[in-house]
Write a protein that holds these residues in place. Structure first.
Motif, PDB file in Angstrom:
ATOM      1  N   ARG A 120      10.189  -3.609  -7.672  1.00 38.43           N
ATOM      2  CA  ARG A 120      11.432  -2.885  -7.399  1.00 38.43           C
ATOM      3  C   ARG A 120      11.299  -2.151  -6.066  1.00 38.43           C
ATOM      4  NH1 ARG A 120      16.378  -3.354  -9.734  1.00 38.43           N
ATOM      5  NH2 ARG A 120      15.141  -3.828 -11.587  1.00 38.43           N
ATOM      6  N   LEU A 121      11.996  -2.612  -5.043  1.00 41.77           N
ATOM      7  CA  LEU A 121      12.028  -1.917  -3.759  1.00 41.77           C
ATOM      8  C   LEU A 121      13.253  -2.382  -2.988  1.00 41.77           C
ATOM      9  CD1 LEU A 121      10.705   0.045  -1.738  1.00 41.77           C
ATOM     10  CD2 LEU A 121       9.557  -1.951  -0.718  1.00 41.77           C
ATOM     11  N   SER A 122      14.188  -1.488  -2.796  1.00 34.17           N
ATOM     12  CA  SER A 122      15.398  -1.796  -2.040  1.00 34.17           C
ATOM     13  C   SER A 122      15.143  -1.632  -0.548  1.00 34.17           C
ATOM     14  CB  SER A 122      16.528  -0.864  -2.481  1.00 34.17           C
ATOM     15  OG  SER A 122      17.619  -0.924  -1.589  1.00 34.17           O
ATOM     16  N   LYS A 168       0.830  -1.204   0.000  1.00 30.64           N
ATOM     17  CA  LYS A 168       0.000   0.000   0.000  1.00 30.64           C
ATOM     18  C   LYS A 168       0.862   1.250   0.000  1.00 30.64           C
ATOM     19  CE  LYS A 168      -3.693   2.285   2.628  1.00 30.64           C
ATOM     20  NZ  LYS A 168      -4.568   2.189   3.843  1.00 30.64           N
ATOM     21  N   ASP A 169       1.893   1.269   0.830  1.00 30.31           N
ATOM     22  CA  ASP A 169       2.796   2.414   0.902  1.00 30.31           C
ATOM     23  C   ASP A 169       3.561   2.585  -0.406  1.00 30.31           C
ATOM     24  OD1 ASP A 169       3.663   4.583   2.330  1.00 30.31           O
ATOM     25  OD2 ASP A 169       5.032   3.496   3.627  1.00 30.31           O
ATOM     26  N   LEU A 170       3.991   1.462  -0.976  1.00 32.22           N
ATOM     27  CA  LEU A 170       4.716   1.500  -2.250  1.00 32.22           C
ATOM     28  C   LEU A 170       3.824   2.013  -3.370  1.00 32.22           C
ATOM     29  CD1 LEU A 170       7.337   0.857  -3.787  1.00 32.22           C
ATOM     30  CD2 LEU A 170       6.479  -1.482  -4.081  1.00 32.22           C
ATOM     31  N   HIS A 171       2.564   1.623  -3.383  1.00 36.62           N
ATOM     32  CA  HIS A 171       1.618   2.102  -4.396  1.00 36.62           C
ATOM     33  C   HIS A 171       1.464   3.616  -4.321  1.00 36.62           C
ATOM     34  CE1 HIS A 171      -0.700  -1.881  -5.365  1.00 36.62           C
ATOM     35  NE2 HIS A 171       0.555  -1.887  -5.759  1.00 36.62           N
ATOM     36  N   GLN A 172       1.416   4.148  -3.125  1.00 31.76           N
ATOM     37  CA  GLN A 172       1.290   5.601  -2.973  1.00 31.76           C
ATOM     38  C   GLN A 172       2.492   6.319  -3.572  1.00 31.76           C
ATOM     39  OE1 GLN A 172       0.678   6.312   1.210  1.00 31.76           O
ATOM     40  NE2 GLN A 172      -1.453   5.618   1.187  1.00 31.76           N
ATOM     41  N   VAL A 173       3.683   5.780  -3.310  1.00 33.99           N
ATOM     42  CA  VAL A 173       4.906   6.371  -3.852  1.00 33.99           C
ATOM     43  C   VAL A 173       4.908   6.295  -5.374  1.00 33.99           C
ATOM     44  CG1 VAL A 173       7.422   6.124  -4.018  1.00 33.99           C
ATOM     45  CG2 VAL A 173       6.290   5.968  -1.792  1.00 33.99           C
ATOM     46  N   CYS A 174       4.538   5.133  -5.916  1.00 30.14           N
ATOM     47  CA  CYS A 174       4.591   4.922  -7.361  1.00 30.14           C
ATOM     48  C   CYS A 174       3.552   5.738  -8.117  1.00 30.14           C
ATOM     49  CB  CYS A 174       4.422   3.434  -7.681  1.00 30.14           C
ATOM     50  SG  CYS A 174       5.852   2.439  -7.201  1.00 30.14           S
ATOM     51  N   SER A 175       2.582   6.276  -7.413  1.00 28.90           N
ATOM     52  CA  SER A 175       1.577   7.133  -8.041  1.00 28.90           C
ATOM     53  C   SER A 175       2.056   8.581  -8.172  1.00 28.90           C
ATOM     54  CB  SER A 175       0.279   7.103  -7.223  1.00 28.90           C
ATOM     55  OG  SER A 175      -0.246   5.796  -7.169  1.00 28.90           O
ATOM     56  N   HIS A 176       3.181   8.912  -7.550  1.00 29.54           N
ATOM     57  CA  HIS A 176       3.722  10.270  -7.612  1.00 29.54           C
ATOM     58  C   HIS A 176       4.589  10.458  -8.851  1.00 29.54           C
ATOM     59  CE1 HIS A 176       3.399  10.606  -2.929  1.00 29.54           C
ATOM     60  NE2 HIS A 176       2.226  10.698  -3.535  1.00 29.54           N
ATOM     61  N   ALA A 177       4.662  11.702  -9.302  1.00 25.18           N
ATOM     62  CA  ALA A 177       5.463  12.011 -10.488  1.00 25.18           C
ATOM     63  C   ALA A 177       6.946  11.771 -10.252  1.00 25.18           C
ATOM     64  CB  ALA A 177       5.229  13.460 -10.911  1.00 25.18           C
ATOM     65  N   ASN A 178       7.402  11.924  -9.010  1.00 23.13           N
ATOM     66  CA  ASN A 178       8.829  11.742  -8.702  1.00 23.13           C
ATOM     67  C   ASN A 178       9.119  10.370  -8.099  1.00 23.13           C
ATOM     68  OD1 ASN A 178       7.528  12.225  -6.300  1.00 23.13           O
ATOM     69  ND2 ASN A 178       9.188  13.448  -5.422  1.00 23.13           N
ATOM     70  N   ALA A 179       8.319   9.378  -8.480  1.00 18.60           N
ATOM     71  CA  ALA A 179       8.472   8.030  -7.923  1.00 18.60           C
ATOM     72  C   ALA A 179       9.859   7.458  -8.182  1.00 18.60           C
ATOM     73  CB  ALA A 179       7.407   7.100  -8.496  1.00 18.60           C
ATOM     74  N   ALA A 180      10.384   7.659  -9.384  1.00 23.63           N
ATOM     75  CA  ALA A 180      11.702   7.104  -9.726  1.00 23.63           C
ATOM     76  C   ALA A 180      12.776   7.660  -8.798  1.00 23.63           C
ATOM     77  CB  ALA A 180      12.041   7.407 -11.179  1.00 23.63           C
ATOM     78  N   GLN A 181      12.691   8.941  -8.496  1.00 25.93           N
ATOM     79  CA  GLN A 181      13.666   9.557  -7.604  1.00 25.93           C
ATOM     80  C   GLN A 181      13.517   9.027  -6.181  1.00 25.93           C
ATOM     81  OE1 GLN A 181      13.417  13.820  -7.479  1.00 25.93           O
ATOM     82  NE2 GLN A 181      15.083  14.046  -6.003  1.00 25.93           N
ATOM     83  N   MET A 182      12.285   8.888  -5.717  1.00 23.90           N
ATOM     84  CA  MET A 182      12.038   8.408  -4.359  1.00 23.90           C
ATOM     85  C   MET A 182      12.505   6.973  -4.169  1.00 23.90           C
ATOM     86  SD  MET A 182       8.223  10.039  -3.797  1.00 23.90           S
ATOM     87  CE  MET A 182       8.041   9.442  -2.115  1.00 23.90           C
ATOM     88  N   LEU A 183      12.375   6.163  -5.230  1.00 24.41           N
ATOM     89  CA  LEU A 183      12.758   4.753  -5.147  1.00 24.41           C
ATOM     90  C   LEU A 183      14.168   4.497  -5.671  1.00 24.41           C
ATOM     91  CD1 LEU A 183       9.404   3.124  -6.335  1.00 24.41           C
ATOM     92  CD2 LEU A 183      10.245   3.364  -3.989  1.00 24.41           C
ATOM     93  N   LYS A 184      14.848   5.572  -6.078  1.00 26.63           N
ATOM     94  CA  LYS A 184      16.208   5.485  -6.617  1.00 26.63           C
ATOM     95  C   LYS A 184      16.274   4.509  -7.794  1.00 26.63           C
ATOM     96  CE  LYS A 184      18.172   6.581  -2.075  1.00 26.63           C
ATOM     97  NZ  LYS A 184      19.070   6.148  -0.978  1.00 26.63           N
ATOM     98  N   ILE A 185      15.323   4.672  -8.695  1.00 26.11           N
ATOM     99  CA  ILE A 185      15.228   3.827  -9.883  1.00 26.11           C
ATOM    100  C   ILE A 185      15.840   4.562 -11.064  1.00 26.11           C
ATOM    101  CG2 ILE A 185      13.630   2.788 -11.543  1.00 26.11           C
ATOM    102  CD1 ILE A 185      11.793   2.119  -9.255  1.00 26.11           C
ATOM    103  N   GLY A 186      16.767   3.930 -11.744  1.00 25.37           N
ATOM    104  CA  GLY A 186      17.418   4.518 -12.898  1.00 25.37           C
ATOM    105  C   GLY A 186      16.578   4.394 -14.160  1.00 25.37           C
ATOM    106  N   PRO A 187      17.012   5.035 -15.240  1.00 22.42           N
ATOM    107  CA  PRO A 187      16.241   5.031 -16.488  1.00 22.42           C
ATOM    108  C   PRO A 187      16.060   3.638 -17.092  1.00 22.42           C
ATOM    109  CG  PRO A 187      18.439   5.968 -16.819  1.00 22.42           C
ATOM    110  CD  PRO A 187      18.235   5.851 -15.354  1.00 22.42           C
ATOM    111  N   ASN A 188      16.990   2.728 -16.825  1.00 23.90           N
ATOM    112  CA  ASN A 188      16.893   1.384 -17.404  1.00 23.90           C
ATOM    113  C   ASN A 188      15.847   0.520 -16.713  1.00 23.90           C
ATOM    114  OD1 ASN A 188      18.940   1.960 -19.243  1.00 23.90           O
ATOM    115  ND2 ASN A 188      20.547   1.180 -17.903  1.00 23.90           N
ATOM    116  N   THR A 189      15.433   0.899 -15.514  1.00 23.54           N
ATOM    117  CA  THR A 189      14.468   0.097 -14.769  1.00 23.54           C
ATOM    118  C   THR A 189      13.225   0.893 -14.376  1.00 23.54           C
ATOM    119  OG1 THR A 189      15.696   0.585 -12.734  1.00 23.54           O
ATOM    120  CG2 THR A 189      16.184  -1.502 -13.840  1.00 23.54           C
TER     121      THR A 189
END
Length: 279
Positions: free
Chosen positions: A140-142, A40-61
């Motif tokens: 994807r969640l470290s 549930k918490d991860l879904h909230q993050v992934c719904s944000h425009a800056n999700a990649a930055q918050m999850l430290k996800i690079g362009p390849n993933t």
């Protein structure tokens, strides 16, 4: 003997398979609500425009953000097939399963697949800890990520996993091949000791003899060790009642290893198993 592994950042997303069943995962009855809270918490993050930055996800993933939103409906595969990074590639668990033979079919024996599933635990930022044959979707969640509600993932899981793993691993020999961020999810305590060998890889300079901790080769060597230990168990050459000296002997015979050291254990039973390479 129990082998602890980290997950792999490199994954092969399944294209078919059943959907996620949280109750079927390791400690399903105890951890399902925790896993639901994290999702549930991860879904909230992934719904944000800056999700990649918050999850430290690079362009390849970056596509994994969509997979995070789809974990309940997406196809699953075994953790063993999902994780395909350096450590798992080096361990060759599937190859061992295919090649393992039972020398004496007249006796009741434990099948290699059962050994794998009962003696290896894989830590994960999203799932806590799972077995190799638990069915997982791509995600994807470290463990180092901080989520809005639960906080830092590793810290969250430490509170949940401590009572479960303290009981499950008490008095066991544990070969810890996890990386630092996943070690934070559980370590033994003096009240619930076990014989834990934290695997560290060092390189010895052939000219000076000085040793230094390596990072780029550590995952590979930990995978090689985990694979060798499982191969010995699967082929019946190593019993369930393994000793530290047997583990050291197996480690000493790994390709590229020139020395193996074991430190004195602390009050919790933790010691360091150092694999020394010459390159």
């Amino acid at each position: 003997m129990i082998i602890l592994l980290p997950p792999s950042s490199g994954k092969t997303a399944p294209t078919s398979g059943p959907s996620l069943d949280l109750s079927s995962l390791l400690f399903g009855s105890e951890l399902t609500s925790c896993r639901e809270e994290l999702i549930k918490d991860l879904h909230q993050v992934c719904s944000h425009a800056n999700a990649a930055q918050m999850l430290k996800i690079g362009p390849n993933t970056v596509g994994d953000i969509a997979d995070n939103l789809d974990v309940y409906e997406a196809p699953t595969t075994t953790a063993l097939n999902l994780y395909t990074g350096v450590l798992f590639e080096a361990a060759k668990f599937n190859q061992t399963l295919e090649n393992a033979t039972l020398e004496n079919t007249q006796k009741t024996v434990t099948l290699p697949a059962d050994i794998l599933n009962s003696e290896i635990m894989i830590f994960s930022g999203l799932w806590g800890v799972v077995r190799p044959h638990d069915l997982l979707p791509n995600y994807r969640l470290s463990a180092s990520i901080k989520l809005p509600t639960v906080g830092t993932v590793a810290t969250y899981w430490k509170k949940q996993l401590n009572p479960l793993l303290n009981a499950a691993l008490k008095d066991q020999i544990v070969v810890d091949c996890r990386s630092g961020e996943y070690r934070k999810m559980w370590t033994p305590s003096a009240r619930h000791p076990c014989e834990l060998l934290q695997v560290v890889v060092q390189r010895e300079d052939p000219g000076t003899g000085k040793r230094s901790v390596v990072s780029h080769n550590a995952k590979h060597m930990r995978g090689v060790l985990a694979g060798a230990l499982f191969e010995q168990r699967a082929n019946g050459k190593l019993s369930e009642e393994v000793s530290v000296s047997q583990i050291v002997e197996i480690a000493s015979n790994l390709p590229g290893i020139i020395d193996v050291d074991v430190s004195t254990a602390n009050a919790s039973g933790e010691a360091t198993l150092t694999l020394v390479t010459g390159r």
